[in-house]
Write a protein that holds these residues in place. Sequence first.
Motif, mmCIF file in Angstrom:
data_model
loop_
_atom_site.group_PDB
_atom_site.id
_atom_site.type_symbol
_atom_site.label_atom_id
_atom_site.label_comp_id
_atom_site.label_asym_id
_atom_site.label_seq_id
_atom_site.Cartn_x
_atom_site.Cartn_y
_atom_site.Cartn_z
ATOM 1 N N SER A 182 0.815 -1.230 0.000
ATOM 2 C CA SER A 182 0.000 0.000 0.000
ATOM 3 C C SER A 182 0.841 1.270 0.000
ATOM 4 N N SER A 183 1.867 1.303 0.862
ATOM 5 C CA SER A 183 2.628 2.556 0.958
ATOM 6 C C SER A 183 3.341 2.857 -0.356
ATOM 7 N N MET A 184 3.819 1.809 -1.032
ATOM 8 C CA MET A 184 4.486 2.022 -2.326
ATOM 9 C C MET A 184 3.498 2.561 -3.367
ATOM 10 N N ILE A 185 2.322 1.926 -3.434
ATOM 11 C CA ILE A 185 1.342 2.325 -4.454
ATOM 12 C C ILE A 185 0.867 3.758 -4.185
ATOM 13 N N LYS A 186 0.618 4.039 -2.898
ATOM 14 C CA LYS A 186 0.167 5.379 -2.518
ATOM 15 C C LYS A 186 1.216 6.422 -2.898
ATOM 16 N N LYS A 187 2.463 6.101 -2.607
ATOM 17 C CA LYS A 187 3.556 7.035 -2.900
ATOM 18 C C LYS A 187 3.658 7.255 -4.414
ATOM 19 N N ASP A 188 3.604 6.174 -5.165
ATOM 20 C CA ASP A 188 3.682 6.300 -6.626
ATOM 21 C C ASP A 188 2.524 7.124 -7.156
ATOM 22 N N TYR A 189 1.334 6.846 -6.624
ATOM 23 C CA TYR A 189 0.137 7.571 -7.081
ATOM 24 C C TYR A 189 0.291 9.062 -6.795
ATOM 25 N N ASN A 190 0.722 9.394 -5.571
ATOM 26 C CA ASN A 190 0.869 10.807 -5.194
ATOM 27 C C ASN A 190 1.921 11.514 -6.042
ATOM 28 N N GLU A 191 2.985 10.787 -6.364
ATOM 29 C CA GLU A 191 4.050 11.406 -7.177
ATOM 30 C C GLU A 191 3.610 11.607 -8.618
ATOM 31 N N LEU A 192 2.852 10.629 -9.110
ATOM 32 C CA LEU A 192 2.472 10.694 -10.528
ATOM 33 C C LEU A 192 1.251 11.569 -10.784
ATOM 34 N N HIS A 193 0.411 11.747 -9.756
ATOM 35 C CA HIS A 193 -0.807 12.546 -9.948
ATOM 36 C C HIS A 193 -0.952 13.609 -8.869
ATOM 37 N N PRO A 194 -0.019 14.548 -8.799
ATOM 38 C CA PRO A 194 -0.098 15.546 -7.714
ATOM 39 C C PRO A 194 -1.369 16.388 -7.766
ATOM 40 N N SER A 195 -1.888 16.647 -8.973
ATOM 41 C CA SER A 195 -3.089 17.498 -9.075
ATOM 42 C C SER A 195 -4.292 16.816 -8.439
ATOM 43 N N LYS A 196 -4.418 15.485 -8.645
ATOM 44 C CA LYS A 196 -5.565 14.756 -8.072
ATOM 45 C C LYS A 196 -5.481 14.732 -6.553
ATOM 46 N N VAL A 197 -4.245 14.623 -6.041
ATOM 47 C CA VAL A 197 -4.054 14.572 -4.588
ATOM 48 C C VAL A 197 -4.525 15.878 -3.967
ATOM 49 N N GLN A 198 -4.224 17.005 -4.645
ATOM 50 C CA GLN A 198 -4.622 18.315 -4.126
ATOM 51 C C GLN A 198 -6.149 18.430 -4.079
ATOM 52 N N ILE A 199 -6.802 18.009 -5.162
ATOM 53 C CA ILE A 199 -8.276 18.075 -5.216
ATOM 54 C C ILE A 199 -8.870 17.247 -4.082
ATOM 55 N N LYS A 200 -8.314 16.040 -3.891
ATOM 56 C CA LYS A 200 -8.820 15.119 -2.878
ATOM 57 C C LYS A 200 -8.708 15.736 -1.487
ATOM 58 N N SER A 201 -7.540 16.383 -1.210
ATOM 59 C CA SER A 201 -7.365 16.928 0.145
ATOM 60 C C SER A 201 -8.352 18.072 0.392
ATOM 61 N N GLU A 202 -8.691 18.828 -0.657
ATOM 62 C CA GLU A 202 -9.696 19.886 -0.497
ATOM 63 C C GLU A 202 -11.065 19.282 -0.206
ATOM 64 N N GLN A 203 -11.353 18.179 -0.909
ATOM 65 C CA GLN A 203 -12.639 17.499 -0.677
ATOM 66 C C GLN A 203 -12.719 16.997 0.764
ATOM 67 N N GLN A 204 -11.581 16.441 1.237
ATOM 68 C CA GLN A 204 -11.570 15.912 2.605
ATOM 69 C C GLN A 204 -11.839 17.000 3.630
ATOM 70 N N LYS A 205 -11.282 18.202 3.371
ATOM 71 C CA LYS A 205 -11.536 19.320 4.278
ATOM 72 C C LYS A 205 -13.030 19.581 4.357
ATOM 73 N N ASN A 206 -13.677 19.552 3.190
ATOM 74 C CA ASN A 206 -15.126 19.781 3.157
ATOM 75 C C ASN A 206 -15.871 18.684 3.896
ATOM 76 N N ASP A 207 -15.397 17.433 3.722
ATOM 77 C CA ASP A 207 -16.050 16.300 4.390
ATOM 78 C C ASP A 207 -16.007 16.468 5.904
ATOM 79 N N ILE A 208 -14.878 16.972 6.400
ATOM 80 C CA ILE A 208 -14.739 17.147 7.852
ATOM 81 C C ILE A 208 -15.788 18.130 8.349
#
Lengths: 333, 345
Positions: A182-208
């Motif tokens: 998991s940690s490898m896949i997550k790291k690869d995903y975050n490195e390869l798709h930084p824009s999606k990670v940013q959108i997701k973290s904004e969504q999470q803020k809203n979810d909270i």
Amino acid sequence: MEKVKFKQAFKIDDKRLLWNYNRITRMFKNSDHVEIIAKFLINQSIGFSLNRILDILNYYKPIISKNKTLLDFAFEWVRANKIRFEYKKFINLGTYEDPNSAIDDTIFLFFLDYDKYIREFFIKNISEIEICALYEIFFNPNQVDSTNMNFFLKKNELRVHTIIKENEKVDTNIFTLREGLSSMIKKDYNELHPSKVQIKSEQQKNDIKVLSTITKFDGTMLERLIKSYCFNKQKIVEKELENSISSFLSSFLKFGQIYKYKDFKEKLIRNLTDSLYSGLPENYKFDSLDILISDILVNFERTLKNQKLDGLAWIKDLNPILKDIVIKFIDTL
Amino acid sequence: MESLDLLLGLFFSSENNIVYDNIELSTKLPEGNIHQIKLLPMRFLGPLFMTLAYDDKKKWNINFIESTLSSNQEYKTKESFMQSFLCLNSSVEIENNMTYLFAFIGSPYAEDPKILYEKMNKYVHQSIIQGKYVNQKVYGVDFNYNIFVIGELQRGLNLIKHSLGSPRKMYWEEKKKYYSIGLIERKKDGDVVESNLYTFDTDDPLRTKFLNDIPSYYLMAILPDYFEIRILETLKLFEKKDIYPNIRTIKLSCSNVEVLYIEEFVVKNQIRRSYGLILVPTHEELEDCYEISFFKKKLRLILDEKRDFEKTVIEINSRINPFDKWSANSNEGLGNIKELLDNKN
């Protein structure tokens, strides 16, 4: 995927590797077998220091199955690099909405069959920690620290478990794969798709923000329990009932927050009534349930109505009473 | 993909028969509909439980039901792009109890059921089962199974959703040879429905021989109608009134035994006619074993009325009697099937 198919999909040049290995053997005639294999792996650029490779080879050597050799194991280490390369190309396509989808899908597509394949290289009672560590070594070398194998395995003890039931090892390969990769896949995903990670973290803020305004007790579990009972007429397991009530209460009452009984009394009765009603099929009729519930809660109310308690304390106090109510309700069906 | 044209629901029935659900609702539906949607797996799995009652030694699993969707001319204004509807069911036995993972998927694409089924069976279902053991060991009495299952269903739902729209592949299984043991004829003209089964004569030894390879003739005869009605109900619950289902494939299995039902249909002058075949994998000693493509071609020939019905049935399997039909939509007819065709003597 059958063994042959798997080997074809992630093909390595066995002949060239063997030629290389023989060349290294000729070069270091006086070295011992494990050392030669370690040097061969260094030559294949698998990303570890010589001492680290020696440590890993020496650890896995005694648990390799009888029909395999340490050289076979080394070849698999090289094949793992090939799999990692193909997997990374795939994840780069970027069709995943979040890292969790990437974890599940790539484990299914690339590593589930690999798990079956690689376990054949080891003795039957190999522990899950050892398999998990192998995934980290093979696929995520940057995350493997420089301590020796025993320390490295010790670190994983809390996360990965080998479960034995009635003298049989329970298959938990998916969880081992998730822990190992998991940690490898997550790291690869975050490195390869930084824009999606940013959108997701904004969504999470809203979810909270949404979570902080919970306005009702969630009785989905209770509803499901009643529904299953009405359809199957199977006895309800006590543990299931307790879990459902805990889930109902903890959906509103939170640890660390102070409540007065009057703050949630009405909601509790209304939401419990709704949950029990909605679990019933159309042909069941049950009137005035809310009155019945508030009657049962009267005694409880008398003793505790003016107290200010933490959410967890309310859950503990209310749990047996609600359990009693639900049991009585089920008995009438 | 427009969110309105996707239906997705994942249900898990635990070893205690408690059903957990996770449904993707892309549009707001009335409360009553949601309540009914949550009962869907019980309805879809109805015949499955019936077979268990029929013969408790054999546990049949309905692996998948595939249906195409056609546009309903009466609802022209609200057009839906949904084209296929799949019901997938994975069964895994743990400690002598069955657990089921059931999914329904409505999609605008001709989905690949095999890959979706494998993801459910080999990954999602297994991770629910394995997770129970792992989490019980880690958390002991504090482990909340309900929350865990809902979480895993969400993971599963995301995994299936991600796989939707993948191109359909050709699998080697489709080149496998099958033997047909019965033909089901279904006609629908407005509210008038007619279903008939054509199979071996009652005194043919093959009739009893194949009773071991199928749940029963009775169940096979009612399955297409049963599931078509269930899918129609599901579509209505999701307020998809502009489309109606046509069963294409049903796959059942029991240990290593597999039964396949394939169907072709045609609509002419508002009358829908369909013909389907009950297929079992090749028995070496028998003639008339063919690939699926052969059977589909023969069914099309019957539907297009280019070939004589009786002659084509004999070409499919010379042991099937094309002249005697068994009614499969009346109590009397089904009673006869039960009494005479499902009789093991």
